[in-house]
Write a protein that holds these residues in place. Structure first.
Motif, PDB file in Angstrom:
ATOM      1  N   LEU A 177       0.691  -1.202   0.335  1.00 11.31           N
ATOM      2  CA  LEU A 177       0.113  -0.024   0.268  1.00 11.31           C
ATOM      3  C   LEU A 177       0.610   1.446   0.034  1.00 11.31           C
ATOM      4  O   LEU A 177       0.533   3.007  -0.513  1.00 11.31           O
ATOM      5  CB  LEU A 177      -1.121   0.312   1.237  1.00 11.31           C
ATOM      6  N   SER A 178       1.994   1.514   0.157  1.00  9.39           N
ATOM      7  CA  SER A 178       3.010   2.351   0.521  1.00  9.39           C
ATOM      8  C   SER A 178       2.806   2.879  -0.896  1.00  9.39           C
ATOM      9  O   SER A 178       3.306   4.179  -0.312  1.00  9.39           O
ATOM     10  CB  SER A 178       4.177   2.037   1.039  1.00  9.39           C
ATOM     11  N   GLY A 179       2.925   2.586  -1.516  1.00  8.50           N
ATOM     12  CA  GLY A 179       3.150   3.537  -3.221  1.00  8.50           C
ATOM     13  C   GLY A 179       5.280   3.467  -3.349  1.00  8.50           C
ATOM     14  O   GLY A 179       5.765   4.393  -4.595  1.00  8.50           O
ATOM     15  N   LEU A 180       5.395   2.753  -2.684  1.00  3.00           N
ATOM     16  CA  LEU A 180       7.301   2.546  -2.873  1.00  3.00           C
ATOM     17  C   LEU A 180       7.445   1.528  -3.961  1.00  3.00           C
ATOM     18  O   LEU A 180       6.306   0.706  -3.645  1.00  3.00           O
ATOM     19  CB  LEU A 180       7.875   2.811  -1.392  1.00  3.00           C
ATOM     20  N   PRO A 181       8.820   1.117  -3.947  1.00  6.05           N
ATOM     21  CA  PRO A 181       9.145   0.036  -4.472  1.00  6.05           C
ATOM     22  C   PRO A 181       9.198  -1.114  -4.141  1.00  6.05           C
ATOM     23  O   PRO A 181       9.680  -1.195  -1.977  1.00  6.05           O
ATOM     24  CB  PRO A 181      10.420  -0.051  -4.946  1.00  6.05           C
ATOM     25  N   THR A 182       8.373  -2.523  -4.331  1.00 10.35           N
ATOM     26  CA  THR A 182       8.127  -3.276  -3.930  1.00 10.35           C
ATOM     27  C   THR A 182       9.227  -5.077  -4.410  1.00 10.35           C
ATOM     28  O   THR A 182       9.523  -5.518  -3.885  1.00 10.35           O
ATOM     29  CB  THR A 182       6.973  -4.117  -3.782  1.00 10.35           C
ATOM     30  N   ASP A 183       9.749  -4.108  -5.472  1.00 12.75           N
ATOM     31  CA  ASP A 183      11.127  -5.434  -5.708  1.00 12.75           C
ATOM     32  C   ASP A 183      11.975  -5.481  -4.943  1.00 12.75           C
ATOM     33  O   ASP A 183      11.695  -7.005  -5.148  1.00 12.75           O
ATOM     34  CB  ASP A 183      11.754  -4.898  -7.055  1.00 12.75           C
ATOM     35  N   ARG A 184      12.583  -5.309  -4.033  1.00  9.16           N
ATOM     36  CA  ARG A 184      13.140  -5.498  -3.252  1.00  9.16           C
ATOM     37  C   ARG A 184      13.256  -4.516  -1.612  1.00  9.16           C
ATOM     38  O   ARG A 184      13.240  -3.515  -1.922  1.00  9.16           O
ATOM     39  CB  ARG A 184      14.740  -4.772  -3.814  1.00  9.16           C
ATOM     40  N   PHE A 185      13.295  -5.442  -0.893  1.00  8.43           N
ATOM     41  CA  PHE A 185      13.096  -4.389   0.358  1.00  8.43           C
ATOM     42  C   PHE A 185      13.310  -5.773   1.367  1.00  8.43           C
ATOM     43  O   PHE A 185      14.018  -6.460   1.557  1.00  8.43           O
ATOM     44  CB  PHE A 185      11.535  -4.418   0.286  1.00  8.43           C
ATOM     45  N   CYS A 186      13.502  -4.357   2.679  1.00  6.87           N
ATOM     46  CA  CYS A 186      13.333  -5.822   4.180  1.00  6.87           C
ATOM     47  C   CYS A 186      13.113  -4.998   5.438  1.00  6.87           C
ATOM     48  O   CYS A 186      11.939  -3.858   5.246  1.00  6.87           O
ATOM     49  CB  CYS A 186      15.012  -5.234   4.397  1.00  6.87           C
ATOM     50  N   PHE A 187      12.945  -6.067   6.400  1.00  9.21           N
ATOM     51  CA  PHE A 187      11.804  -5.897   7.087  1.00  9.21           C
ATOM     52  C   PHE A 187      12.905  -5.484   8.468  1.00  9.21           C
ATOM     53  O   PHE A 187      14.489  -5.944   8.708  1.00  9.21           O
ATOM     54  CB  PHE A 187      11.206  -7.333   7.666  1.00  9.21           C
ATOM     55  N   GLU A 188      12.648  -4.519   8.846  1.00  8.65           N
ATOM     56  CA  GLU A 188      13.771  -3.731  10.190  1.00  8.65           C
ATOM     57  C   GLU A 188      13.083  -4.281  11.429  1.00  8.65           C
ATOM     58  O   GLU A 188      13.481  -3.639  12.410  1.00  8.65           O
ATOM     59  CB  GLU A 188      14.566  -2.771   9.653  1.00  8.65           C
ATOM     60  N   GLY A 189      11.798  -4.346  11.526  1.00  9.22           N
ATOM     61  CA  GLY A 189      11.050  -4.346  12.715  1.00  9.22           C
ATOM     62  C   GLY A 189      10.795  -3.209  13.794  1.00  9.22           C
ATOM     63  O   GLY A 189      10.598  -2.152  13.180  1.00  9.22           O
ATOM     64  N   PHE A 190      10.793  -2.907  14.952  1.00  7.64           N
ATOM     65  CA  PHE A 190      11.010  -2.155  15.564  1.00  7.64           C
ATOM     66  C   PHE A 190      11.743  -1.443  15.760  1.00  7.64           C
ATOM     67  O   PHE A 190      13.341  -2.190  16.362  1.00  7.64           O
ATOM     68  CB  PHE A 190      10.479  -2.086  17.281  1.00  7.64           C
ATOM     69  N   LEU A 191      12.925  -0.507  15.686  1.00  4.83           N
ATOM     70  CA  LEU A 191      13.959   0.686  15.891  1.00  4.83           C
ATOM     71  C   LEU A 191      14.145   0.996  17.742  1.00  4.83           C
ATOM     72  O   LEU A 191      13.172   0.070  18.485  1.00  4.83           O
ATOM     73  CB  LEU A 191      13.998   1.451  15.727  1.00  4.83           C
ATOM     74  N   PRO A 192      15.360   0.445  18.312  1.00  4.56           N
ATOM     75  CA  PRO A 192      15.512   0.232  19.406  1.00  4.56           C
ATOM     76  C   PRO A 192      15.003   1.960  19.554  1.00  4.56           C
ATOM     77  O   PRO A 192      15.088   3.171  19.366  1.00  4.56           O
ATOM     78  CB  PRO A 192      17.117   0.225  19.810  1.00  4.56           C
ATOM     79  N   ARG A 193      14.331   1.551  21.342  1.00  6.11           N
ATOM     80  CA  ARG A 193      14.208   2.619  21.946  1.00  6.11           C
ATOM     81  C   ARG A 193      14.538   4.247  22.317  1.00  6.11           C
ATOM     82  O   ARG A 193      14.391   5.519  22.262  1.00  6.11           O
ATOM     83  CB  ARG A 193      13.472   2.539  23.256  1.00  6.11           C
ATOM     84  N   LYS A 194      16.124   3.498  23.324  1.00  4.24           N
ATOM     85  CA  LYS A 194      17.271   4.376  23.062  1.00  4.24           C
ATOM     86  C   LYS A 194      17.444   5.333  22.101  1.00  4.24           C
ATOM     87  O   LYS A 194      17.594   4.852  20.698  1.00  4.24           O
ATOM     88  CB  LYS A 194      18.217   4.710  23.904  1.00  4.24           C
ATOM     89  N   ALA A 195      17.648   6.442  22.337  1.00  5.51           N
ATOM     90  CA  ALA A 195      17.903   8.096  20.616  1.00  5.51           C
ATOM     91  C   ALA A 195      19.551   7.407  20.438  1.00  5.51           C
ATOM     92  O   ALA A 195      19.527   6.931  19.256  1.00  5.51           O
ATOM     93  CB  ALA A 195      17.925   8.932  21.619  1.00  5.51           C
ATOM     94  N   GLY A 196      20.633   6.634  21.617  1.00  5.40           N
ATOM     95  CA  GLY A 196      21.675   6.629  20.804  1.00  5.40           C
ATOM     96  C   GLY A 196      21.691   5.333  19.910  1.00  5.40           C
ATOM     97  O   GLY A 196      22.590   4.713  19.046  1.00  5.40           O
ATOM     98  N   GLU A 197      20.778   4.465  20.735  1.00  3.27           N
ATOM     99  CA  GLU A 197      21.097   3.172  19.950  1.00  3.27           C
ATOM    100  C   GLU A 197      19.932   2.658  18.671  1.00  3.27           C
ATOM    101  O   GLU A 197      20.859   2.510  18.416  1.00  3.27           O
ATOM    102  CB  GLU A 197      19.886   2.483  20.992  1.00  3.27           C
TER     103      GLU A 197
END
Length: 330
Positions: A177-197
């Motif tokens: 649904l994003s309208g962005l390229p779908t031929d190559r993608f990666c799933f990164e899950g949740f980013l770390p909560r702490k700003a530095g990480e």
């Protein structure tokens, strides 16, 4: 910014930042039960070896991510016939089987991130003894940003059969649904909560060319979008997908600047997936531009040939030309 607020068939309206009141998250259930007290209405018996009597196996079963109508017939069959149902949240499981009018005949066990380490061995032993175990999470496919990986890892190590019943996926739905390229993608899950990480993780993605899909909690979305805005630049294309397949589904598309401004102006609720375009292709540099980088690596003890190869790949120049430029500069 392109704002697409689509709805499930029973919806009447959509308000930015609003949410279906029934979609609020609940803490994980902790109890085991000896079956569901759900009204009868068990599914047919078309599946082979689902219950006891056949070879033991684990089945990862995808559950609806918002609209119960997306449940598959195979999921219904498994819930009705499996010997054991391992559920991330037993209360959500009970609501699901009630909606599907399914009577669970097997044992229901609570299995989540806080007890995976202690429960996994017990579940594997049940499968080893010939039981069919179906694993379900709150939404989507188990083991993908959800409990289940430890179970699969242990089963593979023990030589036990593992299969899956595919179904709804928030990752793929958001991507489509994003309208962005779908031929190559990666799933990164949740980013770390702490700003530095979080900044460190995004730094690792600086040169990522594939479309990236993230999950985020609504109360942390603004901070996450600000971090993306700062790291990737305000003009990077993105989409925020909220409450997918639910009554108040909402998809916003535009730049990271647009997404951040929207999050700052609204009280965001519901389940969130964020899709971000990959890094643009960089123009090749000149061999002379990489000489300093090669010399820096060599000064750190890297062999010249290896340093040239690394810098050439990074700057997208010919290794032969870069090597010649390094020698000419000496």
């Amino acid at each position: 910014m392109d704002h697409d607020a689509s709805s499930a068939p029973d919806s009447t309206s959509d308000l930015p930042g609003s949410s279906d009141p029934s979609s609020s998250a609940e803490p994980a259930g902790a109890a085991e039960s000896a079956g569901s007290a759900v009204p009868a209405g068990a599914a047919g018996r078309g599946e082979q070896d689902l219950g006891s009597g056949g070879p033991g196996r684990i089945v990862l079963a995808a559950t609806p991510i918002g609209n119960v109508g997306d449940a598959s017939a195979r999921l219904v069959e498994l819930l009705a016939t499996a010997d054991i149902v391992a559920a991330e949240d037993t209360r959500r499981l009970h609501r699901l089987v009630q909606s599907l009018n399914v009577a669970v005949s097997g044992r229901i066990i609570s299995y989540h991130e806080h007890n995976e380490a202690t429960k996994t061995a017990e579940l594997l032993e049940q499968v080893r003894s010939g039981k069919t175990l179906v694993m379900v999470t709150d939404a989507g496919m188990p083991a993908v940003s959800d409990p289940g990986f430890r179970l699969v890892e242990g089963a593979v190590a023990a030589g036990l059969k593992v299969t899956a019943v595919p179904g709804p996926s928030a990752v793929l739905t958001a991507l489509a649904l994003s309208g962005l390229p779908t031929d190559r993608f990666c799933f990164e899950g949740f980013l770390p909560r702490k700003a530095g990480e979080r900044a460190s993780r995004l730094g690792d993605l600086d040169a990522e060319r594939r479309t990236m899909v993230f999950f985020e909690a609504p109360h942390r979305l603004e901070a996450m979008l600000r971090a993306l805005h700062e790291r990737f630049g305000p003009d990077r294309r993105a989409a925020v997908c909220r409450e997918l397949t639910k009554t108040y589904e909402e998809v916003l598309r535009g730049s990271l600047r647009d997404m951040l401004q929207w999050a700052e102006a609204n009280e965001v609720r519901g389940e969130i997936a964020v899709v971000v375009a990959g890094a643009p292709e960089r123009a090749p540099g000149s061999p002379e531009d990489g000489v300093a980088a090669v010399n820096e690596l060599v000064a750190k003890g890297v062999r010249l040939k290896e340093a040239v190869a690394a810098v050439a790949e990074e700057t997208r120049v010919s290794k032969r030309e870069l090597y010649s430029a390094v020698l000419a500069a000496r």
